[in-house]
Design a protein around this motif. Structure first.
Motif, PDB file in Angstrom:
ATOM      1  N   LEU A 433      -1.498  -1.569  -7.807  1.00 49.80           N
ATOM      2  CA  LEU A 433      -1.080  -2.483  -6.742  1.00 49.80           C
ATOM      3  C   LEU A 433       0.411  -2.760  -6.841  1.00 49.80           C
ATOM      4  O   LEU A 433       1.130  -2.732  -5.828  1.00 49.80           O
ATOM      5  N   GLU A 434       0.912  -3.003  -8.057  1.00 50.67           N
ATOM      6  CA  GLU A 434       2.338  -3.253  -8.227  1.00 50.67           C
ATOM      7  C   GLU A 434       3.166  -2.049  -7.800  1.00 50.67           C
ATOM      8  O   GLU A 434       4.235  -2.199  -7.180  1.00 50.67           O
ATOM      9  N   ARG A 435       2.674  -0.847  -8.131  1.00 54.50           N
ATOM     10  CA  ARG A 435       3.408   0.370  -7.767  1.00 54.50           C
ATOM     11  C   ARG A 435       3.512   0.506  -6.246  1.00 54.50           C
ATOM     12  O   ARG A 435       4.572   0.862  -5.719  1.00 54.50           O
ATOM     13  N   ARG A 436       2.428   0.228  -5.546  1.00 55.31           N
ATOM     14  CA  ARG A 436       2.443   0.349  -4.087  1.00 55.31           C
ATOM     15  C   ARG A 436       3.352  -0.693  -3.444  1.00 55.31           C
ATOM     16  O   ARG A 436       4.090  -0.401  -2.493  1.00 55.31           O
ATOM     17  N   VAL A 437       3.302  -1.907  -3.968  1.00 53.67           N
ATOM     18  CA  VAL A 437       4.181  -2.953  -3.440  1.00 53.67           C
ATOM     19  C   VAL A 437       5.639  -2.595  -3.702  1.00 53.67           C
ATOM     20  O   VAL A 437       6.500  -2.765  -2.832  1.00 53.67           O
ATOM     21  N   ALA A 438       5.926  -2.078  -4.900  1.00 49.80           N
ATOM     22  CA  ALA A 438       7.301  -1.674  -5.228  1.00 49.80           C
ATOM     23  C   ALA A 438       7.776  -0.566  -4.296  1.00 49.80           C
ATOM     24  O   ALA A 438       8.946  -0.537  -3.892  1.00 49.80           O
ATOM     25  N   VAL A 515      -3.507  -1.312   2.554  1.00 53.43           N
ATOM     26  CA  VAL A 515      -3.676  -2.595   3.232  1.00 53.43           C
ATOM     27  C   VAL A 515      -3.460  -3.748   2.253  1.00 53.43           C
ATOM     28  O   VAL A 515      -2.793  -4.736   2.581  1.00 53.43           O
ATOM     29  N   ASP A 516      -4.012  -3.634   1.042  1.00 50.40           N
ATOM     30  CA  ASP A 516      -3.794  -4.676   0.041  1.00 50.40           C
ATOM     31  C   ASP A 516      -2.330  -4.781  -0.348  1.00 50.40           C
ATOM     32  O   ASP A 516      -1.812  -5.881  -0.565  1.00 50.40           O
ATOM     33  N   ALA A 517      -1.660  -3.655  -0.471  1.00 48.68           N
ATOM     34  CA  ALA A 517      -0.246  -3.670  -0.845  1.00 48.68           C
ATOM     35  C   ALA A 517       0.595  -4.370   0.216  1.00 48.68           C
ATOM     36  O   ALA A 517       1.504  -5.149  -0.115  1.00 48.68           O
ATOM     37  N   MET A 518       0.285  -4.124   1.477  1.00 43.98           N
ATOM     38  CA  MET A 518       1.040  -4.778   2.548  1.00 43.98           C
ATOM     39  C   MET A 518       0.758  -6.271   2.574  1.00 43.98           C
ATOM     40  O   MET A 518       1.651  -7.084   2.842  1.00 43.98           O
ATOM     41  N   ALA A 519      -0.487  -6.662   2.275  1.00 43.49           N
ATOM     42  CA  ALA A 519      -0.811  -8.083   2.235  1.00 43.49           C
ATOM     43  C   ALA A 519      -0.131  -8.772   1.058  1.00 43.49           C
ATOM     44  O   ALA A 519       0.305  -9.926   1.150  1.00 43.49           O
ATOM     45  N   ALA A 520      -0.027  -8.062  -0.074  1.00 43.61           N
ATOM     46  CA  ALA A 520       0.546  -8.651  -1.285  1.00 43.61           C
ATOM     47  C   ALA A 520       2.071  -8.642  -1.276  1.00 43.61           C
ATOM     48  O   ALA A 520       2.689  -9.340  -2.099  1.00 43.61           O
ATOM     49  N   LEU A 521       2.670  -7.873  -0.389  1.00 45.44           N
ATOM     50  CA  LEU A 521       4.125  -7.691  -0.393  1.00 45.44           C
ATOM     51  C   LEU A 521       4.904  -9.010  -0.432  1.00 45.44           C
ATOM     52  O   LEU A 521       5.819  -9.154  -1.249  1.00 45.44           O
ATOM     53  N   PRO A 522       4.580 -10.014   0.393  1.00 48.51           N
ATOM     54  CA  PRO A 522       5.361 -11.270   0.321  1.00 48.51           C
ATOM     55  C   PRO A 522       5.080 -12.088  -0.936  1.00 48.51           C
ATOM     56  O   PRO A 522       5.796 -13.052  -1.215  1.00 48.51           O
ATOM     57  N   PHE A 523       4.038 -11.719  -1.689  1.00 49.12           N
ATOM     58  CA  PHE A 523       3.622 -12.532  -2.817  1.00 49.12           C
ATOM     59  C   PHE A 523       3.795 -11.834  -4.163  1.00 49.12           C
ATOM     60  O   PHE A 523       3.380 -12.358  -5.196  1.00 49.12           O
ATOM     61  N   LEU A 524       4.390 -10.660  -4.147  1.00 47.75           N
ATOM     62  CA  LEU A 524       4.786  -9.973  -5.371  1.00 47.75           C
ATOM     63  C   LEU A 524       6.227  -9.525  -5.170  1.00 47.75           C
ATOM     64  O   LEU A 524       6.522  -8.344  -5.062  1.00 47.75           O
TER      65      LEU A 524
END
Length: 531
Positions: A433-438, A515-524
């Motif tokens: 998840l961190e990799r996708r958000v990054a 989809v999870d990565a896009m949702a987590a983007l503002p919060f990671l």
């Protein structure tokens, strides 16, 4: 010999029945008192001179086995004494915590039945009793007609001002009791969070008046029921029942207190890591986190949305480490062929004014339907970011971003801690998840533009809603478009699994992490910077 089991039912419902942060915090303090000071006072009143060191086998009249998270288990010699203990504690709750559902039973134990089975039987009797009798709502009749409490909707019992310069508003007895305990709750929370009451008050104000996003985090231990049922060694043999019961009680006491101890240590570790990594959100040096329930394998916190996911990850990993390293727990776990305790967590990130009772229900559903999928071998967290104001339906929320015609499902839950080494966690680790958000955050060194433009990411998500084939086709177009840009191509591939696939097969089910990565983007947000 008699077993006394006292339990607080509907803890989270009681805490989150109000929209007011002060009442939520005060309610958490009232629940903590049930197995804390109220139990101590009730034991002292029933058994003068009572000590935690008392044991029935040494001739004493009572023995405290467990006291945690609103529940108490006591072994007594006489049934009348057990009933007096229940009366003392439940009467105290009725007077000081209107609306709190505290109930107890007294069950005879002994004979050929092991204590473990007696405790299980007492638990079932207590559950049946709580189900059969009228609930707390029946204590608040609406005849004669009375006004509703502005906060809880219960019948009003008085008028109260929110502040000295604000008008009087109606308040129920339950609401006023919670508000009355707010100062004491700040004291307790400050001790748990290793800060000061003024700082805790500022955190309450931040969450109630300033934060755009607030999260309810709920965590629950994995396999605790099975672990409790396996305590006591040879207690099933009649010839060794007494020895087995003694072993069972000691192991039960050790496990309960050890879980409490490790949960508190894990909470401290998570706060320390947040304070360093996400310092921009700190309040007087402390992370904006309110520990409403912290006992045993049960954790419920209210926190600022921007720190919810890293806090949950740090807590789960620290809980694993602390339980594995605890010297008192190690022999009990070893007999159960376990090296540590795992937990599952649900995180519901919502807008500040969203009803928290719905947010808690959503966090709990995230645990039961997603995070517990891997409970046999790992700790995991599942989360959602709620962008609507209606009552949540997790299955509908998950379907709303996916096609009903066979498109990929979310990769949730995300495995943390030691379980991340298991091959079954491939593509679903917290690091994935961190990799996708990054990858979504990464920018071109020269232009400063995102390597994967926001419009392209939204096109991919839209493609997932239309079907896997559409999504894969759009990924192919982007790869062609980025063919001459190695950095952009690498960022695009990092949105998928280890092989760069946006959609992959996991145990016969197509899943995606986009989809999870896009949702987590503002919060990671990177190293915790605002924005």
């Amino acid at each position: 010999m008699y077993l006394v089991v006292i339990n607080t039912a509907g803890k989270q419902r009681y805490i989150f029945s109000s929209r007011k942060r002060k009442e939520i915090v005060g309610a958490s303090d009232l629940i903590a008192r049930v197995n804390g000071s109220w139990t101590e006072d009730a034991l002292e009143a029933t058994f003068p001179g009572f000590s935690l060191e008392w044991r029935l086998k040494d001739g004493h009249a009572a023995e405290l086995i467990t006291a945690s998270a609103g529940s108490v288990t006591v072994l007594v010699r006489e049934p009348d004494a057990g009933r007096r203990l229940v009366t003392e504690l439940t009467r105290r709750a009725l007077h000081e915590a209107p609306g709190l559902d505290v109930c107890g039973v007294v069950q005879e134990v002994g004979g050929s039945e092991p204590l473990a089975r007696s405790r299980e039987r007492a638990g079932k009797a207590l559950a049946a009793l709580q189900e059969a009798r009228p609930g707390p709502q029946a204590r608040f009749p609406r005849l004669p007609l009375v006004e509703d409490c502005e906060s809880t909707g219960l019948p009003a019992a008085g008028l109260r001002r929110e502040a000295s310069d604000e008008p009087l508003v109606t308040r129920s007895a339950a609401s006023m009791a919670k508000l009355a305990h707010f100062p004491a709750a700040l004291e307790r929370l400050a001790v748990d969070a290793r800060t000061t009451p003024p700082t805790m008050r500022k955190i309450v104000d931040r969450l109630g008046l300033e934060a755009d996003w607030v999260a309810v985090v709920h965590a629950d231990g994995n396999g605790f029921g099975q672990l409790f049922r396996g305590l006591g060694g040879s207690r099933d043999e009649v010839s060794s029942r007494a020895r087995g019961d003694d072993t069972y009680m000691e192991e039960l006491r050790t496990l309960s207190r050890g879980a409490d101890r490790c949960a508190l240590r894990a909470f401290h570790v998570a706060l320390d890591q947040l304070a360093d990594e996400y310092a921009v959100w700190n309040v007087d040096g402390s992370p904006p986190v309110l520990p409403l329930v912290l006992g045993g394998d049960d954790l419920t916190v209210l926190c600022q949305g921007q720190v919810a996911l890293p806090f949950t990850r740090h807590y789960l990993e620290a809980f694993e480490r602390e339980t594995a390293a605890d010297a008192a727990l190690r022999p009990v776990l070893a007999r159960a062929h376990r090296t540590r305790l795992d937990a599952a967590a649900g995180v519901a990130i919502v807008k500040r004014h969203y009803p928290f009772r719905f947010a808690y229900d959503l966090a709990e559903e995230l645990i039961t339907t997603e995070a517990k999928q891997v409970k046999e071998w790992a700790s995991a967290l599942a989360f959602t970011v709620l962008l609507e104001s209606s009552a949540p339906d997790l299955s509908r929320l998950r379907r709303s971003v996916m096609s009903s015609g066979g498109a990929a499902a979310t990769a949730s839950p995300y495995v943390v801690g030691q379980g991340g080494r298991d091959p079954r966690a491939a593509g679903r680790r917290w690091t994935d998840l961190e990799r996708r958000v990054a990858a979504l955050r990464r920018r071109d060194a020269d232009s400063g533009e995102p390597l994967v433009p926001g419009g392209a990411a939204h096109d991919l998500r839209e493609g997932l809603c239309l079907g896997v084939d559409v999504a894969e086709a759009r990924v192919g177009l982007l790869r062609t478009r980025f063919a001459d840009d190695r950095d952009r191509l690498r960022a695009l591939n990092e949105l998928g699994d280890e092989s760069g696939r946006l959609v992959w097969d996991h145990e016969g089910r197509l899943v995606t992490g986009l989809v999870d990565a896009m949702a987590a983007l503002p919060f990671l947000s990177g190293e915790g910077e605002a924005g």
